[in-house]
Design a protein around this motif. Sequence first.
Motif, PDB file in Angstrom:
ATOM      1  N   HIS A   1    -105.055 -45.379 -67.788  1.00  0.00           N
ATOM      2  CA  HIS A   1    -103.654 -45.134 -67.463  1.00  0.00           C
ATOM      3  C   HIS A   1    -103.481 -44.812 -65.973  1.00  0.00           C
ATOM      4  CE1 HIS A   1    -102.588 -44.918 -71.769  1.00  0.00           C
ATOM      5  NE2 HIS A   1    -101.338 -45.017 -71.356  1.00  0.00           N
ATOM      6  N   LEU A   2    -104.357 -43.960 -65.448  1.00  0.00           N
ATOM      7  CA  LEU A   2    -104.241 -43.575 -64.046  1.00  0.00           C
ATOM      8  C   LEU A   2    -104.471 -44.760 -63.117  1.00  0.00           C
ATOM      9  CD1 LEU A   2    -106.092 -40.131 -64.182  1.00  0.00           C
ATOM     10  CD2 LEU A   2    -103.631 -40.495 -63.868  1.00  0.00           C
TER      11      LEU A   2
ATOM     12  N   SER B   1    -108.970 -44.109 -72.061  1.00  0.00           N
ATOM     13  CA  SER B   1    -107.514 -44.109 -72.051  1.00  0.00           C
ATOM     14  C   SER B   1    -106.951 -43.365 -70.840  1.00  0.00           C
ATOM     15  CB  SER B   1    -106.984 -43.472 -73.339  1.00  0.00           C
ATOM     16  OG  SER B   1    -105.584 -43.313 -73.289  1.00  0.00           O
ATOM     17  N   THR B   2    -107.497 -42.174 -70.576  1.00  0.00           N
ATOM     18  CA  THR B   2    -106.999 -41.369 -69.452  1.00  0.00           C
ATOM     19  C   THR B   2    -107.197 -42.085 -68.130  1.00  0.00           C
ATOM     20  OG1 THR B   2    -107.457 -39.313 -70.650  1.00  0.00           O
ATOM     21  CG2 THR B   2    -107.215 -39.160 -68.256  1.00  0.00           C
TER      22      THR B   2
ATOM     23  N   ARG C   1    -101.612 -47.270 -63.216  1.00  0.00           N
ATOM     24  CA  ARG C   1    -100.505 -46.706 -62.443  1.00  0.00           C
ATOM     25  C   ARG C   1    -100.676 -47.011 -60.959  1.00  0.00           C
ATOM     26  NH1 ARG C   1     -99.004 -40.182 -62.249  1.00  0.00           N
ATOM     27  NH2 ARG C   1     -97.727 -40.250 -60.380  1.00  0.00           N
TER      28      ARG C   1
ATOM     29  N   HIS D   1    -110.684 -41.079 -75.357  1.00  0.00           N
ATOM     30  CA  HIS D   1    -109.954 -40.191 -74.461  1.00  0.00           C
ATOM     31  C   HIS D   1    -110.294 -40.460 -72.997  1.00  0.00           C
ATOM     32  CE1 HIS D   1    -108.477 -35.803 -73.628  1.00  0.00           C
ATOM     33  NE2 HIS D   1    -107.627 -36.709 -73.235  1.00  0.00           N
TER      34      HIS D   1
ATOM     35  N   GLU E   1    -105.562 -35.289 -66.799  1.00  0.00           N
ATOM     36  CA  GLU E   1    -104.194 -35.691 -67.127  1.00  0.00           C
ATOM     37  C   GLU E   1    -103.181 -34.726 -66.513  1.00  0.00           C
ATOM     38  OE1 GLU E   1    -104.676 -37.816 -71.501  1.00  0.00           O
ATOM     39  OE2 GLU E   1    -104.658 -35.625 -71.382  1.00  0.00           O
ATOM     40  N   ALA E   2    -103.500 -33.430 -66.574  1.00  0.00           N
ATOM     41  CA  ALA E   2    -102.557 -32.407 -66.101  1.00  0.00           C
ATOM     42  C   ALA E   2    -102.545 -32.273 -64.580  1.00  0.00           C
ATOM     43  CB  ALA E   2    -102.908 -31.057 -66.731  1.00  0.00           C
TER      44      ALA E   2
ATOM     45  N   MET F   1    -110.921 -34.527 -69.638  1.00  0.00           N
ATOM     46  CA  MET F   1    -109.837 -35.484 -69.429  1.00  0.00           C
ATOM     47  C   MET F   1    -108.462 -34.826 -69.560  1.00  0.00           C
ATOM     48  SD  MET F   1    -111.057 -38.404 -68.526  1.00  0.00           S
ATOM     49  CE  MET F   1    -112.577 -37.809 -67.768  1.00  0.00           C
ATOM     50  N   THR F   2    -108.360 -33.798 -70.369  1.00  0.00           N
ATOM     51  CA  THR F   2    -107.091 -33.076 -70.470  1.00  0.00           C
ATOM     52  C   THR F   2    -106.724 -32.460 -69.124  1.00  0.00           C
ATOM     53  OG1 THR F   2    -107.512 -32.590 -72.799  1.00  0.00           O
ATOM     54  CG2 THR F   2    -105.847 -31.256 -71.693  1.00  0.00           C
TER      55      THR F   2
ATOM     56  N   ALA G   1    -103.600 -34.666 -62.144  1.00  0.00           N
ATOM     57  CA  ALA G   1    -103.517 -35.873 -61.310  1.00  0.00           C
ATOM     58  C   ALA G   1    -102.277 -35.829 -60.425  1.00  0.00           C
ATOM     59  CB  ALA G   1    -103.489 -37.110 -62.189  1.00  0.00           C
TER      60      ALA G   1
END
Length: 257
Positions: A50-51, A46-47, A54, A43, A169-170, A165-166, A172
């Motif tokens: 991805h950021l 991965s988080t 991007r 987690h 994700e929310a 990390m949740t 960012a």
Amino acid sequence: MPALKLTRRQSLFAALGALIPASLPGAAHARRPLRIGMIGSGHVGSTLGHLWCRAGHQVMFSDIHKGAAKKLASELYPLARDGTPQEAARFGDAVVLAVPYGALPQLRHDIGSIVGTKPLIDPSNPYGWRDGKIGRLALAKGAGVTTQAMFPQASVVRAFNSEDMTTLEAEAFRTPPRLALPMAGDVVQALYVAGWLIHDAGFDPVTVGPLSTAKLFQPGGPGFEARMNATDLRNLLGVTANNAIDRNLATQFSGGM
């Protein structure tokens, strides 16, 4: 902000903080994409991966089971690839310990010599119930200084551990004021790198101080899961934005280079 306690090896990096932004290490500039070695592809890996992809950075994911790393590399191609932990440690301009804290003693043997003096970003939180003796030691002494003791040559920075990390994700790239993430380290150059990676992931960096101060935002500390903007987080932790690292980073973020 508590003074950074630097070794003689680190004193040159400390001097950078007093220079104009144009003199900062090249790896600290957002215009230069970084190569990031991600140790772990769960987690956390991965988080963050991805950021950072991007934002245009290159990430090599690694995992002992390989499947997760291959999947992430496929999803984020061409900015991502997969490899072994040793390959990821060689690949990265900066290396990220995206694993449970209890895995660090083994990783010290697996990649410690490969990491060398690179920025080593540690977002892993220790828990005695999960991580055993090393977890209990890190909770008592502070995860920052404990990680540094396991990787004595590396330029360790504690960052990305203060929020789940949740939450990252929310939150960012939210509408300003952005969510602030604290960071602590003893090597100024590594703090600049970590500050850029926090910014490029969609958050505002807050320099707290040397690694000993990272205890303020590990589990049990006032800054853990604080979910605040930079001003409120600094007030909570009793630090100031009037330090060379945060000033120079803010100037670069605003384009005033």
